[in-house]
Design an enzyme around this catalytic site. Structure first.
Site, PDB file in Angstrom:
ATOM      1  N   LYS A  93       0.950  -1.782  -0.286  1.00 21.44           N
ATOM      2  CA  LYS A  93      -0.191  -0.159  -0.472  1.00 21.44           C
ATOM      3  C   LYS A  93       1.311   1.499  -0.222  1.00 21.44           C
ATOM      4  O   LYS A  93       0.468   2.139  -0.534  1.00 21.44           O
ATOM      5  CB  LYS A  93      -1.003  -0.089   1.449  1.00 21.44           C
ATOM      6  CG  LYS A  93      -2.161  -0.908   1.394  1.00 21.44           C
ATOM      7  CD  LYS A  93      -3.277  -0.234   1.858  1.00 21.44           C
ATOM      8  CE  LYS A  93      -4.510  -1.055   1.313  1.00 21.44           C
ATOM      9  NZ  LYS A  93      -5.497  -1.108   3.101  1.00 21.44           N
ATOM     10  N   LYS A 121      -6.678 -10.591  -7.501  1.00 21.91           N
ATOM     11  CA  LYS A 121      -7.755 -10.736  -6.692  1.00 21.91           C
ATOM     12  C   LYS A 121      -8.404  -9.648  -6.751  1.00 21.91           C
ATOM     13  O   LYS A 121      -8.213  -8.424  -7.362  1.00 21.91           O
ATOM     14  CB  LYS A 121      -7.096 -10.593  -4.958  1.00 21.91           C
ATOM     15  CG  LYS A 121      -8.027 -10.658  -3.628  1.00 21.91           C
ATOM     16  CD  LYS A 121      -7.536 -11.110  -2.647  1.00 21.91           C
ATOM     17  CE  LYS A 121      -8.789 -10.222  -1.983  1.00 21.91           C
ATOM     18  NZ  LYS A 121      -8.565 -10.152  -0.094  1.00 21.91           N
ATOM     19  N   LYS A 138     -11.015  -2.822  -5.764  1.00 25.10           N
ATOM     20  CA  LYS A 138     -12.371  -1.885  -5.416  1.00 25.10           C
ATOM     21  C   LYS A 138     -10.594  -1.058  -5.900  1.00 25.10           C
ATOM     22  O   LYS A 138     -11.594  -0.150  -6.743  1.00 25.10           O
ATOM     23  CB  LYS A 138     -12.618  -1.385  -3.880  1.00 25.10           C
ATOM     24  CG  LYS A 138     -12.290  -1.795  -2.624  1.00 25.10           C
ATOM     25  CD  LYS A 138     -13.385  -1.528  -1.721  1.00 25.10           C
ATOM     26  CE  LYS A 138     -12.607  -2.042  -0.227  1.00 25.10           C
ATOM     27  NZ  LYS A 138     -13.581  -1.736   0.566  1.00 25.10           N
TER      28      LYS A 138
END
Ligand code: TRP
Length: 332
Positions: A111, A194, A197
């Protein structure tokens, strides 16, 4: 009774991966466990959230959970920021966990990316807050996907270090509850990644708010390969997109993937995709209708959440007080 804790971030629309991978499984757990489900808005703000959107998403995630069949009377559904003990225990864990432990977290590395120096401090200590979520209720089992296993390991490390630092046998070591196959939903554009969003392509995911036309279009455009569908799961080797679509079909219809192969094996993707879209619409439409209905009644949703946080505070309060006494804080 065994106690479950799980959390979902209110960071944008829920998608099919959240539903099949998490929420639907939670619905099944409520029969066998004492369940606490949390909308983790404190975790959400480790990355920037537009305040109005955060509030709307928090309600929407809660409504979608209820619409999916999680009963607020039988479980606790609540919002993390409404129970201050989460942040208080997380602070104590900030002082238990070691910098080196957190530096090894792959989710942080992913991230934060190349701009590590610009990541929020909260993003770095995110796993400590997650450990606090779980241990604040002395939860014994946590249903999570593969990507959260490392955070659960860290939760165990924190529990163990706390217990040994203070010479107590206070926090239990949590066990992950990993669900069977078919629950890991991958991107419709790339079967090796995966469903997420944060993927820039809206075609990569089926959102829980997508209408029948969107769902049909997204499945129609989903990446495939030139071969007919395999007749057994062994035939998925080297075919991640085929495996993903068939896995979604099997999960939505609640049948083993081998049965789905037996039904569609040898056939073409085009016909299969039409059936898949119809199936997805039939499963999602009632949940979407109920979510919309609940979203039209903010007072009701907020009331359920306030009741949930009141019950969560009642469980968390005495445990936090014990922790504070163990650490050596004076009673308030
Ligand atoms: N980190 C989890 C995720 O992104 C969400 C989460 C926060 C969670 N606290 C938790 C999951 C506690 C399980 C238990 O998916």
């Amino acid at each position: 009774m065994k106690r479950i804790f799980s959390g979902v971030q209110p960071t944008g629309n829920l998608h099919l991966g959240n539903y099949l991978g998490a929420i639907r499984n939670w619905v099944r757990l409520q029969d066998d466990y004492d369940c606490i489900f949390c909308v983790v808005d404190l975790h959400a703000i480790t990355a920037w959230q537009e305040p109005r959107e955060l509030a709307a998403n928090t309600r929407e995630v809660a409504a979608a959970m209820m619409a999916s069949g999680i009963a607020p009377e039988r479980n606790i559904i609540f919002v993390q920021s409404q129970v201050p003990a989460h942040a208080e225990l997380a602070w104590i864990f900030n002082c238990v966990a070691r910098l080196g432990w957190l530096s090894r977290m792959t989710q942080f590395k992913e991230k934060a990316g190349k701009h590590r120096e610009n990541a929020s401090v909260g993003l770095f200590s995110y796993p400590n807050l997650m450990a606090a979520d779980i241990l604040l209720y002395k939860a014994t089992h946590v249903p999570v996907g593969d990507d959260q296993k490392q955070h659960l390991e860290l939760t165990r490390d924190i529990a163990q270090k706390f217990n040994s630092d203070f010479g107590v046998d206070f926090f239990p070591l949590v066990e992950p509850l990993i669900f069977g196959s078919g629950t890991r939903v991958m991107s419709l554009r790339d079967g090796t990644r995966k469903m997420s969003k944060s993927d820039p392509s809206a075609y990569s995911r089926i959102e829980m708010t997508d209408g029948a036309d969107d769902i049909a279009r997204k499945f129609r455009k989903a990446k495939t390969d030139p071969h007919p569908l395999p007749e057994t799961p062994a035939g998925f080797a080297g075919r991640p997109e085929a495996a993903n679509l068939m896995g979604i079909y099997a999960a939505l219809s609640d049948i083993p993937i081998a049965d789905a192969c037996a039904r569609f094996g040898g056939g073409q993707f085009s016909a299969f995709k039409r059936d898949l879209a119809d199936l997805a619409v039939s499963v999602l439409a009632p949940i979407q209708d109920e979510t919309r209905r609940l979203m039209g009644d903010e007072a009701y949703v907020d009331g359920v959440l306030r009741d949930g946080s009141r019950r969560a505070r009642a469980l968390a309060g005495p445990i936090l007080e014990e922790v504070q006494a163990i650490v050596g804080f004076l009673p308030a």
